[in-house]
Design an enzyme around this catalytic site. Structure first.
Site, PDB file in Angstrom:
ATOM      1  N   GLY A 145       0.829  -1.200   0.000  1.00  0.00           N
ATOM      2  CA  GLY A 145       0.000   0.000   0.000  1.00  0.00           C
ATOM      3  C   GLY A 145       0.860   1.245   0.000  1.00  0.00           C
ATOM      4  O   GLY A 145       1.799   1.387  -0.784  1.00  0.00           O
ATOM      5  N   GLY A 146       0.549   2.171   0.895  1.00  0.00           N
ATOM      6  CA  GLY A 146       1.243   3.456   0.944  1.00  0.00           C
ATOM      7  C   GLY A 146       2.732   3.336   1.168  1.00  0.00           C
ATOM      8  O   GLY A 146       3.487   4.259   0.829  1.00  0.00           O
ATOM      9  N   GLY A 155      23.693   3.415 -33.756  1.00  0.00           N
ATOM     10  CA  GLY A 155      23.258   4.402 -32.761  1.00  0.00           C
ATOM     11  C   GLY A 155      23.849   4.120 -31.396  1.00  0.00           C
ATOM     12  O   GLY A 155      24.054   5.031 -30.588  1.00  0.00           O
ATOM     13  N   ALA A 156      24.128   2.850 -31.140  1.00  0.00           N
ATOM     14  CA  ALA A 156      24.664   2.488 -29.837  1.00  0.00           C
ATOM     15  C   ALA A 156      26.057   3.097 -29.625  1.00  0.00           C
ATOM     16  O   ALA A 156      26.457   3.396 -28.505  1.00  0.00           O
ATOM     17  CB  ALA A 156      24.707   0.976 -29.685  1.00  0.00           C
TER      18      ALA A 156
HETATM   19  C1  HXC Z   1      -3.234  -1.166  11.612  1.00  0.00           C
HETATM   20  C2  HXC Z   1      -2.163  -3.133  11.315  1.00  0.00           C
HETATM   21  C3  HXC Z   1      -2.020  -2.866   9.942  1.00  0.00           C
HETATM   22  C4  HXC Z   1      -2.540  -1.662   9.447  1.00  0.00           C
HETATM   23  C5  HXC Z   1      -1.120  -4.776  10.341  1.00  0.00           C
HETATM   24  N1  HXC Z   1      -1.602  -4.323  11.501  1.00  0.00           N
HETATM   25  N2  HXC Z   1      -1.372  -3.898   9.356  1.00  0.00           N
HETATM   26  N3  HXC Z   1      -2.758  -2.274  12.131  1.00  0.00           N
HETATM   27  N4  HXC Z   1      -3.138  -0.834  10.316  1.00  0.00           N
HETATM   28  N5  HXC Z   1      -2.408  -1.351   8.173  1.00  0.00           N
HETATM   29  C6  HXC Z   1      -1.507  -4.991  12.806  1.00  0.00           C
HETATM   30  C7  HXC Z   1      -2.393  -6.211  12.895  1.00  0.00           C
HETATM   31  O1  HXC Z   1      -3.673  -5.842  13.309  1.00  0.00           O
HETATM   32  C8  HXC Z   1      -1.674  -7.028  13.958  1.00  0.00           C
HETATM   33  O2  HXC Z   1      -1.968  -6.494  15.219  1.00  0.00           O
HETATM   34  C9  HXC Z   1      -0.213  -6.722  13.666  1.00  0.00           C
HETATM   35  O3  HXC Z   1      -0.203  -5.496  12.939  1.00  0.00           O
HETATM   36  C10 HXC Z   1       0.472  -7.788  12.870  1.00  0.00           C
HETATM   37  O4  HXC Z   1      -0.348  -8.057  11.737  1.00  0.00           O
HETATM   38  P1  HXC Z   1      -0.724  -9.541  11.284  1.00  0.00           P
HETATM   39  O5  HXC Z   1      -1.807  -9.396  10.284  1.00  0.00           O
HETATM   40  O6  HXC Z   1      -0.970 -10.399  12.477  1.00  0.00           O
HETATM   41  O7  HXC Z   1       0.648  -9.999  10.646  1.00  0.00           O
HETATM   42  P2  HXC Z   1       0.874 -10.881   9.344  1.00  0.00           P
HETATM   43  O8  HXC Z   1      -0.001 -12.091   9.370  1.00  0.00           O
HETATM   44  O9  HXC Z   1       2.342 -11.072   9.270  1.00  0.00           O
HETATM   45  O10 HXC Z   1       0.412  -9.994   8.108  1.00  0.00           O
HETATM   46  C11 HXC Z   1       1.109  -8.786   7.816  1.00  0.00           C
HETATM   47  C12 HXC Z   1       0.319  -8.015   6.751  1.00  0.00           C
HETATM   48  C13 HXC Z   1      -1.159  -7.878   7.217  1.00  0.00           C
HETATM   49  C14 HXC Z   1       0.385  -8.763   5.425  1.00  0.00           C
HETATM   50  C15 HXC Z   1       1.002  -6.668   6.576  1.00  0.00           C
HETATM   51  O11 HXC Z   1      -1.159  -7.363   8.558  1.00  0.00           O
HETATM   52  C16 HXC Z   1      -1.944  -6.965   6.366  1.00  0.00           C
HETATM   53  O12 HXC Z   1      -2.414  -7.357   5.298  1.00  0.00           O
HETATM   54  N6  HXC Z   1      -2.206  -5.757   6.881  1.00  0.00           N
HETATM   55  C17 HXC Z   1      -3.038  -4.788   6.208  1.00  0.00           C
HETATM   56  C18 HXC Z   1      -2.353  -4.262   4.963  1.00  0.00           C
HETATM   57  C19 HXC Z   1      -3.138  -3.175   4.365  1.00  0.00           C
HETATM   58  O13 HXC Z   1      -4.219  -3.397   3.724  1.00  0.00           O
HETATM   59  N7  HXC Z   1      -2.729  -1.913   4.662  1.00  0.00           N
HETATM   60  C20 HXC Z   1      -3.407  -0.725   4.185  1.00  0.00           C
HETATM   61  C21 HXC Z   1      -2.928  -0.475   2.780  1.00  0.00           C
HETATM   62  S1  HXC Z   1      -3.716   0.854   2.089  1.00  0.00           S
HETATM   63  P3  HXC Z   1      -1.923  -7.386  16.539  1.00  0.00           P
HETATM   64  O14 HXC Z   1      -2.391  -6.468  17.594  1.00  0.00           O
HETATM   65  O15 HXC Z   1      -2.844  -8.541  16.273  1.00  0.00           O
HETATM   66  O16 HXC Z   1      -0.488  -7.800  16.696  1.00  0.00           O
HETATM   67  C22 HXC Z   1      -2.584   2.016   2.146  1.00  0.00           C
HETATM   68  C23 HXC Z   1      -3.078   3.233   1.464  1.00  0.00           C
HETATM   69  C24 HXC Z   1      -2.073   4.342   1.552  1.00  0.00           C
HETATM   70  O17 HXC Z   1      -1.530   1.880   2.656  1.00  0.00           O
HETATM   71  C25 HXC Z   1      -1.891   4.952   0.193  1.00  0.00           C
HETATM   72  C26 HXC Z   1      -1.030   6.171   0.255  1.00  0.00           C
HETATM   73  C27 HXC Z   1      -0.521   6.495  -1.110  1.00  0.00           C
END
Ligand code: HXC
Length: 510
Positions: free
Chosen positions: A169-170, A404-405
Site C-alpha cells: 500500500g502506501g 546508434g549504440a
Molecule cells: C493497523 C495493522 C495494519 C494496518 C497490520 N496491523 N497492518 N494495524 N493498520 N495497516 C496490525 C495487525 O492488526 C496485527 O496487530 C499486527 O499489525 C500484525 O499483523 P498480522 O496481520 O498479524 O501480521 P501478518 O499475518 O504477518 O500480516 C502482515 C500483513 C497484514 C500482510 C502486513 O497485517 C496486512 O495485510 N495488513 C493490512 C495491509 C493493508 O491493507 N494496509 C493498508 C494499505 S492501504 P496485533 O495487535 O494482532 O499484533 C494504504 C493506502 C495508503 O496503505 C496509500 C497512500 C498512497
C-alpha cells in the site's frame, strides 16, 4: 532526583520493547530482526542517537485511545557508517504492524528534514502493513508528507530503502522515489495491492512471494537493486554501498587510501578479446581488473544482464562503471538495459561521480517486441542521460561500437571527456555482413565478390582508426594500460567545470 532518573530509564526500557516480547519472539521466529536490532547492526557500534522515542499516536477511533505504544511503530534517529553521518528510520513491525499513523509519519519527516538540512544520506528500513487503518485520511496525509520530502531530497542526498518484511500500500511509494531499494530473500515483499485484492479484481491467484518477492523485483520488475539472504547480510551490503557514496550533491566523492598500483600494466587484458569477433567474453573481468582491489558493488545484477552497472574506485575515489556485457545477448542495448543504465548514469551525475563506460555493443535490439515496448523512448533515456551528464566521462571501446549504440555509449559527440579505443575496437555503422548486403546488393548471388567486399569493409571500417583519424577517439590504447590511462584521466578531470544551460528541469523521455 534518583527516582526521576530511574523513571527515564524505566520509560526507555518500556519503549525499547516496542510491541512486547511475544511479538519480538514472533519476529525472530520468522527469521527477522527487530527495528532496533537492525539499526544496531547497520550503524557503527554505539553511534545511534534516537529521536522521538516517546511519541504516541493521537487517534481515538476504534478504541485506539486505549492502545498506545511509545515510539508508535517506527524507530528514528541518526548515527554513523564508518564514521560518516547518516539518518535512519526503521519500521517496527511489533507495533501495530509498523503501520503509518499521523504521528509515525511526523517522526519520519523529522529525520527526512534533518537529513536534507544537514546534507547526509537517509536510510529507511521497511517492515510494515501500510496505512494505519484506524486513522484514515490522517495516515494518507502522512504518507504524502513523506513523499514530498523524498522528491525534494532527490538528487541532493542519497536516499536508500531496505525492505525487510511486508511493504504494501502506501509504504511502497516512498522507497520507489529513493535512489536504491534492497530486499531480503524469502522474508520481504513489495506490492501496491496484496494477493486478496488481486484475486478480487483480476481473479488471479498468487502468493505474496509470487506477487512481489525479492526474485520478482530483482529479475522482472527491476524495482529492487539487489537482494540478499538475510537481514544481517543485507544491512552489511548497504553499509558497503554507503562507503562508495558522497554525503550529498555538493560533498564530492569519498576517497580512501589506495594500495593497488595504477601504473602496473595488466598484461592479461591484452588477450581478453577473443580472436573471433563473435565470441563472447566477460566484461566484468575488465571492470574487476580496473577497479581498486577488484572491489565492485553491482547494481541490478540480476536484471538486464546485457549491461553492467555499479560502483568501484580508481585511486581510492568512487567511479560509476557502465559496461555492455558481451556474455548476454552479445551486449545488445534493449529497453531494459537502456532504462537500467540511464537511471544509473543519472544517479552518478546527480552526485558528481565520474562515469567510466566500457563499450562492446552490436547495436539496439531489433524486433516487434522491442519496438512495441517503446525501445525508441527507452533508448532515448540512456542517450539523454549521457548527454546531459556533466561529470567526468571516460569511455573505452573494447570491441564493437555499432550504429546508434556507438553514439549513445558516452561518445565524444555527447561530451565524452576521454574516449579511448583498444586496437581491437570496431567502430562502424553496422557489422560487415549487414553492410555488404546493403551496399553491394547487386552482387549478392556471387559469394566471391561478396567475400571481397566484406574483406574490404572489414579492413577499412572494423578498426578504431577511422574514428581516430577524425579525433572521435582521443587515443588508441594498449589494453594492458587501461587502469593507468583511466587513473591519469580522472586526475586530469578533477577540476572539470561544465554547466548545462539554466532550466527549471529537463524533460527526459520518461
Ligand atoms: C493497523 C495493522 C495494519 C494496518 C497490520 N496491523 N497492518 N494495524 N493498520 N495497516 C496490525 C495487525 O492488526 C496485527 O496487530 C499486527 O499489525 C500484525 O499483523 P498480522 O496481520 O498479524 O501480521 P501478518 O499475518 O504477518 O500480516 C502482515 C500483513 C497484514 C500482510 C502486513 O497485517 C496486512 O495485510 N495488513 C493490512 C495491509 C493493508 O491493507 N494496509 C493498508 C494499505 S492501504 P496485533 O495487535 O494482532 O499484533 C494504504 C493506502 C495508503 O496503505 C496509500 C497512500 C498512497
Amino acid at each position: 532526583m534518583k527516582e526521576i532518573l530511574q523513571e527515564l530509564e524505566r520509560r526507555r526500557e518500556v519503549a525499547r520493547l516496542g510491541g512486547g516480547q511475544v511479538r519480538i519472539d514472533a519476529q525472530h521466529a520468522r527469521g527477522k530482526l527487530t527495528a532496533r536490532e537492525r539499526i544496531d547492526i547497520f550503524l557503527d557500534e554505539g553511534s545511534f542517537e534516537e529521536f522521538d522515542m516517546f511519541v504516541e499516536h493521537r487517534s481515538t477511533d476504534f478504541g485506539m485511545d486505549k492502545s498506545k505504544i511509545a515510539g508508535d511503530g517506527v524507530v528514528t534517529g541518526w548515527g554513523t557508517v564508518n564514521g560518516r553521518t547518516v539518518f535512519i528510520f526503521a519500521k517496527d513491525f511489533t507495533v501495530f504492524g509498523g503501520s503509518l499513523s499521523e504521528a509515525h509519519a511526523e517522526k519520519i519527516t523529522k529525520v527526512q528534514d534533518m537529513a536534507l538540512k544537514n546534507r547526509a544520506p537517509i536510510i529507511g528500513i521497511y517492515d510494515a502493513g501500510g496505512a494505519r487503518i484506524q486513522e484514515g485520511v490522517a495516515a494518507l496525509g502522512g504518507y504524502a508528507e513523506v513523499f514530498q520530502r523524498n522528491v525534494l531530497a532527490s538528487g541532493v542526498i542519497p536516499q536508500i530503502s531496505v525492505i525487510m518484511g511486508p511493504c504494501a500500500g502506501g509504504d511502497v511509494y516512498s522507497p520507489a522515489m529513493t535512489d536504491f531499494i534492497f530486499m531480503v530473500r524469502d522474508t520481504s515483499y513489495m506490492f501496491v495491492t496484496g494477493p486478496d485484492v488481486v484475486k478480487t479484481v483480476t481473479n488471479e491467484t498468487v502468493t505474496s512471494e509470487q506477487l512481489g518477492g525479492a526474485s520478482v523485483h530483482t529479475t522482472k520488475s527491476s524495482i529492487a537493486d539487489a537482494a540478499y539472504d538475510n537481514d544481517v547480510d543485507t544491512l552489511l551490503q548497504v553499509r558497503r554501498l554507503i562507503d562508495f557514496l558522497p554525503q550529498s550533491n555538493t560533498a564530492g566523492v569519498p576517497e580512501i587510501e589506495c594500495y593497488q598500483s595504477v601504473t602496473e600494466p595488466d598484461n592479461s587484458l591484452d588477450t581478453l578479446i577473443p580472436a573471433n569477433a563473435n565470441k563472447p567474453y566477460d566484461i566484468k573481468e575488465l571492470i574487476l581488473k580496473v577497479a581498486d582491489e577488484a572491489d565492485f558493488f553491482e547494481i541490478q545484477e540480476s536484471f538486464a544482464k546485457n549491461i553492467v552497472c555499479g560502483f568501484g574506485r580508481i585511486e581510492g575515489a568512487t567511479v560509476g562503471f557502465v559496461a555492455n556485457q558481451p556474455m548476454v545477448l552479445a551486449g545488445v542495448l534493449d529497453s531494459d538495459a537502456s532504462r537500467k543504465a540511464a537511471r544509473f548514469v543519472r544517479f552518478c551525475d546527480c552526485f558528481n561521480i565520474p562515469i567510466v563506460t566500457f563499450v562492446d555493443v552490436p547495436g539496439f535490439l531489433p524486433g516487434t517486441a522491442q519496438e512495441y515496448g517503446g525501445l525508441i523512448k527507452h533508448g532515448a533515456k540512456l542517450l539523454f542521460a549521457y548527454a546531459e551528464a556533466t561529470v567526468p566521462k571516460l569511455t573505452v571501446i573494447t570491441r564493437k561500437a555499432f550504429g546508434g549504440a556507438y553514439d549513445v555509449m558516452a561518445s565524444k559527440h555527447l561530451r565524452g571527456d576521454l574516449n579511448y579505443a583498444w586496437p581491437t575496437a570496431q567502430i562502424a555503422v553496422m557489422g560487415a555482413k549487414g553492410a555488404v548486403e546493403i551496399i553491394f546488393r547487386k552482387d549478392i548471388a556471387d559469394p566471391e565478390k561478396i567475400a571481397a567486399h566484406t574483406k574490404m569493409y572489414e579492413d577499412r571500417f572494423l578498426s578504431p582508426f577511422v574514428a581516430a583519424e577524425r579525433g572521435y577517439i582521443d587515443e588508441v590504447i594498449m589494453p594492458r594500460s587501461t587502469r593507468r590511462r583511466l587513473a591519469q584521466g580522472l586526475r586530469m578531470l578533477r577540476n572539470k567545470d561544465l554547466t548545462n544551460p539554466w532550466k527549471k528541469h529537463d524533460n527526459i523521455p520518461l
